[in-house]
Enzyme design. Structure first.
Site, mmCIF file in Angstrom:
data_model
loop_
_atom_site.group_PDB
_atom_site.id
_atom_site.type_symbol
_atom_site.label_atom_id
_atom_site.label_comp_id
_atom_site.label_asym_id
_atom_site.label_seq_id
_atom_site.Cartn_x
_atom_site.Cartn_y
_atom_site.Cartn_z
ATOM 1 N N ARG A 31 38.189 39.862 40.587
ATOM 2 C CA ARG A 31 37.828 39.851 42.010
ATOM 3 C C ARG A 31 38.244 41.149 42.695
ATOM 4 O O ARG A 31 37.485 41.717 43.485
ATOM 5 C CB ARG A 31 38.465 38.658 42.703
ATOM 6 C CG ARG A 31 37.850 37.347 42.288
ATOM 7 C CD ARG A 31 38.518 36.171 42.939
ATOM 8 N NE ARG A 31 37.907 34.922 42.488
ATOM 9 C CZ ARG A 31 38.515 33.763 42.482
ATOM 10 N NH1 ARG A 31 39.757 33.656 42.931
ATOM 11 N NH2 ARG A 31 37.896 32.686 42.048
ATOM 12 N N ARG A 104 53.838 48.784 28.075
ATOM 13 C CA ARG A 104 53.685 47.588 27.246
ATOM 14 C C ARG A 104 54.478 47.688 25.949
ATOM 15 O O ARG A 104 54.757 46.669 25.309
ATOM 16 C CB ARG A 104 52.210 47.345 26.922
ATOM 17 C CG ARG A 104 51.696 48.160 25.759
ATOM 18 C CD ARG A 104 50.195 48.087 25.598
ATOM 19 N NE ARG A 104 49.745 48.604 24.337
ATOM 20 C CZ ARG A 104 49.704 49.879 23.989
ATOM 21 N NH1 ARG A 104 50.113 50.815 24.836
ATOM 22 N NH2 ARG A 104 49.256 50.242 22.808
#
Length: 150
Positions: A31, A104
């Protein structure tokens, strides 16, 4: 029976909730960056969130299998603790990857170590299960001796 696997069931449910959280973050990123399904490419910010979620989903079956085998055949508490460590490091991995690919790495390596430890516990548990009683006792003595020296 239920008491014997309550910790494993709890860690499993936490893992499922974590997977749901990761999926919701992808929806949120879609979105925010206007990336409609079925597209899986877009701005780097979206792609990092998407890749983090996919990677966590890919490893989830391996985690569940090793968690349960280690918990049933080795020790429920040890497996549950390793499982919690794994889930926490996967959450850190997800958050890090969402910010930058470099962030990460440390949590990725930590989660891999937790998964390898679960695999080792599961393997030892199954090995002990299939060994004759005398060999099992000798293996346990050896493991205790190794743990004392470590």
């Amino acid at each position: 029976m239920k008491d014997e696997v309550a910790l494993l069931a709890t860690v499993t449910l936490l893992g499922v909730l974590l997977q749901a959280y990761f999926s919701l973050q992808v929806i949120r990123a879609r979105r925010a960056h206007r990336v409609s399904p079925p597209l899986t490419t877009g701005p780097p910010e979206f792609e990092r969130v998407y890749r983090a979620q996919v990677n966590c989903s890919e490893y989830f079956p391996l985690f569940l299998a090793t968690l349960w085998v280690a918990g049933v055949y080795f020790h429920e508490g040890a497996a549950a603790l390793c499982g919690l460590v794994y889930l926490f490091t996967r959450l850190r991995y997800f958050w890090g990857y969402a910010r930058s690919a470099q962030l990460r790495l440390a949590p990725l390596y930590a989660s891999a170590r937790a998964l390898w430890l679960l695999l080792a516990l599961a393997t030892l548990g199954l090995l002990a299960h299939f060994l004759p009683a005398a060999a099992r006792a000798a293996l346990l003595r050896l493991l205790r001796a190794l743990l004392r020296t470590a």
